[in-house]
Design an enzyme around this catalytic site. Structure first.
Site, mmCIF file in Angstrom:
data_model
loop_
_atom_site.group_PDB
_atom_site.id
_atom_site.type_symbol
_atom_site.label_atom_id
_atom_site.label_comp_id
_atom_site.label_asym_id
_atom_site.label_seq_id
_atom_site.Cartn_x
_atom_site.Cartn_y
_atom_site.Cartn_z
ATOM 1 N N GLU A 131 41.385 17.129 4.187
ATOM 2 C CA GLU A 131 42.423 16.110 4.359
ATOM 3 C C GLU A 131 41.853 14.834 4.971
ATOM 4 O OE1 GLU A 131 46.387 15.021 6.851
ATOM 5 O OE2 GLU A 131 46.084 17.172 6.502
ATOM 6 N N SER A 273 49.917 27.896 5.179
ATOM 7 C CA SER A 273 49.440 28.323 3.852
ATOM 8 C C SER A 273 49.372 29.843 3.721
ATOM 9 C CB SER A 273 48.073 27.684 3.556
ATOM 10 O OG SER A 273 47.206 27.777 4.659
#
Length: 316
Positions: A131, A273
């Site tokens: 990210e 996740s």
């Protein structure tokens, strides 16, 4: 033999967030639309179980775009990619779908807007995390400088202290980031912050649930992957909130039972996740050994949903 009693505190919210849900759906819909194989640049989300499940359906995971053939679709992961990646895919006339979480895209747009206004960016994030790499890659080399700690703020070199803005990786610890932001404001009083908090709602909510649960529990387990930033932050938040034994586990088989000997309560949560099936696997492992009473610790209700890209909605 009678099983010892155990109170199991179950965090809510936990597990999948809307961005992860959307990213997985994008891969599944792409396989429906174009058939296998569909290529995915980087793990779609940081969870081995999820990645293996998608591999079994026909997804092929690669680290770089040049590992993909021109004639098959490629999907960019939920973490976001540098601008150079879609540009390279377009140049090769590839079909590509961007599964970047909309909350990460918001940070990308913010960084570009500040750059257009002549501000140099400081990014609060973890070096090398996809990210962070993706966000820093929205702007030309040198336009974004990274700080990871309060100590970094003291030594960071900028072009013009009066023309600065900052953005944040979306999966950081809320409490740690507050200290770094305070240090930035202290050293650079003119620095411009995000219009709205960069740390995503799911990260914040999961950390709040852990804070509520940790003081009650003898131990805490976070279901998630070692390379999942938000899962690792939950472990740290648990320790800081008063639960000394706060550990990450990927599956039920990873539980260290000797370390948990003598406990009467356990807190369970999961990174954004981690699928519910793995959380249930961990709960079932405790039910096999203990007489379990489950108590939900709910600190927020989530009803966020993100649409998949139009190219896939047409198929659906």
């Amino acid at each position: 033999m009678t099983k010892p009693p155990l109170t199991l505190y179950l965090a809510a919210p936990r597990g999948f967030c809307a961005g992860v849900d959307r990213a997985i759906k994008i891969v599944e819909l792409a396989l429906e639309k174009w058939g296998a194989p569909v290529f995915v640049r980087h793990e779609i989300v940081h969870n081995k179980y999820v990645v293996d499940d998608l591999k079994a359906k026909g997804a092929v995971f690669v680290e770089e775009l040049d590992e993909c053939p021109n004639d098959r679709p490629v999907i960019f992961s939920a973490h976001g990619v540098p601008k150079a990646v879609p540009a390279a895919a377009a140049k090769r006339e590839m079909v590509f779908v961007d599964a970047t979480c909309p909350l990460v895209s918001k940070v990308h747009i913010e960084a570009q807007r500040h750059a257009d206004n002549g501000l140099q960016m400081i990014m609060i994030g973890h070096e090398g995390h996809p990210e962070t790499v993706g966000t820093m890659g929205q702007l030309p080399e040198g336009e974004v400088v990274l700080v990871e700690t309060v100590e970094d703020v003291a030594t960071v070199e900028v072009r013009d202290p009066s023309k600065l803005a900052f953005v944040t990786q979306t999966t950081l610890s809320v409490d740690d980031t507050v200290d770094i932001v305070a240090a930035l404001n202290g050293r650079f009083p003119a620095i411009v912050g995000p219009h709205k908090e960069d740390i995503c709602y799911a990260t914040t909510n999961r950390q709040e649930a852990v804070k509520a649960m940790a003081p009650k529990a003898d131990a805490m387990l976070v279901v998630g992957a070692p390379n999942s930033s938000n899962s690792q932050r939950l472990v740290e938040v648990g320790r800081k909130a008063g639960c000394d034994y706060s550990q990450l586990v990927m599956r039920g088989a990873d539980i260290d039972w000797r370390a948990l000997d003598g406990i009467t309560s356990i807190g369970i949560t999961a990174g954004a996740s981690a699928p519910e099936v793995l959380i249930n696997e961990v709960i079932d492992a405790f039910k096999n050994r203990y007489d379990v009473t489950v108590e939900q610790v709910e600190t927020a209700v989530e009803n966020v949903e993100f649409k998949v890209p139009r190219v896939l909605r047409e198929t659906a």
